[in-house]
Design a protein around this motif. Structure first.
Motif, mmCIF file in Angstrom:
data_model
loop_
_atom_site.group_PDB
_atom_site.id
_atom_site.type_symbol
_atom_site.label_atom_id
_atom_site.label_comp_id
_atom_site.label_asym_id
_atom_site.label_seq_id
_atom_site.Cartn_x
_atom_site.Cartn_y
_atom_site.Cartn_z
ATOM 1 N N ARG A 90 0.858 -1.183 0.000
ATOM 2 C CA ARG A 90 0.000 0.000 0.000
ATOM 3 C C ARG A 90 0.891 1.230 0.000
ATOM 4 N N GLY A 92 0.990 5.667 -0.743
ATOM 5 C CA GLY A 92 0.264 6.899 -1.012
ATOM 6 C C GLY A 92 0.486 7.942 0.058
ATOM 7 N N SER A 206 -3.332 8.092 -5.671
ATOM 8 C CA SER A 206 -2.920 7.357 -4.470
ATOM 9 C C SER A 206 -2.865 8.256 -3.246
ATOM 10 N N LEU A 295 -6.316 2.978 0.011
ATOM 11 C CA LEU A 295 -5.266 3.583 -0.806
ATOM 12 C C LEU A 295 -4.801 2.579 -1.854
ATOM 13 N N ALA A 296 -4.027 3.062 -2.800
ATOM 14 C CA ALA A 296 -3.619 2.226 -3.917
ATOM 15 C C ALA A 296 -2.608 1.166 -3.498
ATOM 16 N N THR A 298 0.479 -0.869 -5.044
ATOM 17 C CA THR A 298 1.415 -0.809 -6.159
ATOM 18 C C THR A 298 2.448 -1.917 -6.008
#
Length: 333
Positions: A90, A92, A206, A295-296, A298
């Motif tokens: 996670r 951001g 994000s 949240l994003a 990645t």
């Protein structure tokens, strides 16, 4: 793949030598067997009951091959191999935007609205992974970035602890200051309707803003217009309604001031940005809100030493070789 100690790979030169030695040993054993058969000391080759018969010959070379493979992998592991590995995490930026207006001193949340919000924020900060950068914005009549986004949790907690209630409520300015911290550059928006329609601050999918407020906006800019700007930038606003809709009476400079949670305004802000609204009736429910912020995820690639992976593979191959040997001959070696 690369190696920290590539010179250890010279040990692989021993592998062909071991293969040659094994084949030479097998030829010598075969010649000796032929000699013993000629003397009548062992059963003739080709009988199924013979130790070297067809029923067991298929496993004859499997155990040594597995052991040799284990040795090869182990030598590679000694060279400390590293590989590029994709690691999901996670990531951001979260801006905690605190309403520090006078109304946040109301006691319809114990001990006060602001103290309850600060306590829950500390819990949120403690639960976030290090890949999440957190900043703090305080807004009353105006707004200020109390802490730029950082992964230093001590600095974030200190910024939260410093918050005290005073002045009016400029929700729009709180969101604007949060966007400025996320973008890393000043974000300007005028007081006139539509002044921020053409603003282009970039796209930050994000990032998120956690807006802790009672929603009673008292000054420009219009929070809804600023929410449109946040939406265009891909920043979700999670509005946390601090207080009760029943309201309470607060004494300010000798005057009695009525204050109540304005849920409608906060819901519109959250809906515009694709975030969510939560009514925090008390400190306990407020603490639960932070777990829902999405949240994003990645995938970051980084060089990682994978020696343990090779060592584990070598151990598995060695155990398989020993098992095959036991099944074939009743002994490990």
């Amino acid at each position: 793949m690369s190696f920290a100690w590539p010179w250890m790979l010279l040990g692989l030169l021993a592998v062909p030598a071991l293969v040659a030695a094994y084949r030479r040993q097998q030829r010598m054993r075969q010649r000796r067997r032929v000699e013993l058969e000629a003397l009548g000391l062992v059963p003739l080759a080709g009988h199924g009951s013979a130790p070297g018969g067809p029923g067991r010959s298929r496993l004859q070379h499997l155990a040594p091959a597995l052991v040799l493979a284990a040795l090869t992998v182990l030598i590679v592991s000694l060279a400390r191999p590293t590989a590029t590995v994709a690691e999901p995490r996670r990531e951001g930026t979260v801006m905690l935007a605190f309403d520090v207006s006078t109304s946040m001193a109301a006691t319809d949340m114990a001990p006060t609205r602001l103290d309850a919000a600060k306590a829950a924020a500390r819990t949120f900060v403690a639960r976030q992974p290090s890949s999440i950068r957190i900043g703090v914005v305080a807004f009353g009549d105006s707004a200020v970035v109390s802490q730029q986004p950082t992964d230093d949790r001590l600095q974030v907690r200190a910024a939260i602890d410093r918050l005290t209630p005073q002045g009016g409520t400029a929700v729009g300015r709180g969101i604007v200051s949060s966007l400025s911290a996320i973008a890393g550059k000043p974000v300007e928006i005028g007081a006139e309707p539509g002044a921020g329609d053409d603003a282009d601050i970039g796209y930050y999918s994000s990032a998120a803003i956690v807006l802790l407020s009672d929603g009673e906006n008292t000054t420009d800019p219009d929070p809804q217009e600023v929410a449109d700007l946040a939406s265009a930038a891909g920043v979700k606003v999670y509005a946390i309604g601090v207080g009760s809709t029943r309201g309470t009476v607060l004494e300010v400079d000798g005057f009695q001031v009525s204050t109540a949670l304005d849920e409608a305004s906060l819901k519109r802000i959250a809906a515009t940005t694709g975030g969510a609204y939560y009514a925090a009736a008390d400190a306990a429910s407020l603490a639960k809100v932070y777990g829902s912020i999405d949240l994003a995820w990645t995938a970051r690639t980084r060089e990682r030493e994978v020696t343990s992976w090779f060592a584990a593979a070598a151990a598995v191959l060695l155990l398989l070789g020993a098992a095959v040997s036991v099944l074939r001959s009743g002994r490990v070696v």
